[in-house]
Design an enzyme around this catalytic site. Sequence first.
Site, PDB file in Angstrom:
ATOM      1  N   THR A  27       0.846  -1.184   0.000  1.00 29.91           N
ATOM      2  CA  THR A  27       0.000   0.000   0.000  1.00 29.91           C
ATOM      3  C   THR A  27       0.880   1.231   0.000  1.00 29.91           C
ATOM      4  OG1 THR A  27      -2.000   1.022   0.915  1.00 29.91           O
ATOM      5  CG2 THR A  27      -0.352   0.298   2.514  1.00 29.91           C
ATOM      6  N   CYS A  33      -2.493   8.035   7.655  1.00 33.80           N
ATOM      7  CA  CYS A  33      -3.048   6.681   7.633  1.00 33.80           C
ATOM      8  C   CYS A  33      -2.027   5.688   8.184  1.00 33.80           C
ATOM      9  CB  CYS A  33      -3.396   6.265   6.201  1.00 33.80           C
ATOM     10  SG  CYS A  33      -4.686   7.252   5.432  1.00 33.80           S
ATOM     11  N   HIS A  50      -5.400  -0.610   5.207  1.00 41.07           N
ATOM     12  CA  HIS A  50      -4.955   0.786   5.070  1.00 41.07           C
ATOM     13  C   HIS A  50      -5.994   1.620   5.821  1.00 41.07           C
ATOM     14  CE1 HIS A  50      -3.012   4.048   2.445  1.00 41.07           C
ATOM     15  NE2 HIS A  50      -3.846   4.670   3.257  1.00 41.07           N
TER      16      HIS A  50
END
Length: 166
Positions: A27, A33, A50
């Site tokens: 990711t 995040c 995520h």
Amino acid sequence: MKVIEHTVIKVGIADLKFAKSPDRLRTSGLGSCVGVVVYDTTAKLAGMAHVMLPDSTSAKNKDINPHKYADTSLKELIDTLLTQGAKKYALKAKMAGGAQMFSFSSSNDMLRVGKRNVEAVKAILEDYRIPIVSEDVHGSSGRTIEFSIDQATLEVRTVSEGTKEI
């Protein structure tokens, strides 16, 4: 030496994906995040979430994407790994992200989404008694992560800081 072919499975923002060895999970776009990998090396299974926000209970719209929030995403991640054959006692976690992408003059913690995301992920993993083997969190730079199930390594590429393995 035999080269093992693998596929890189891309996990989007507010997304959740699973993989079996020899595949890898990746990711990018991890600012505030948090990328969380939960895996079982014996079963050769892993899942990556995520996470954008710490808690779904604050969502105004109840028709939400459950993968956006730490609480709902990690529950699904862990439950799915267990139904796919992972053993609860064998689960481990690695995580990266949770940066403070902007500076705030306010001391209001609501603005510190990265810090709150990291705290939420840690609390949930603790509730499930899943140890965090390694982490690369906080700071002020974005990250891309890629998890190798075979090696149980998380490669972390940090903007302007290079690449490291945790």
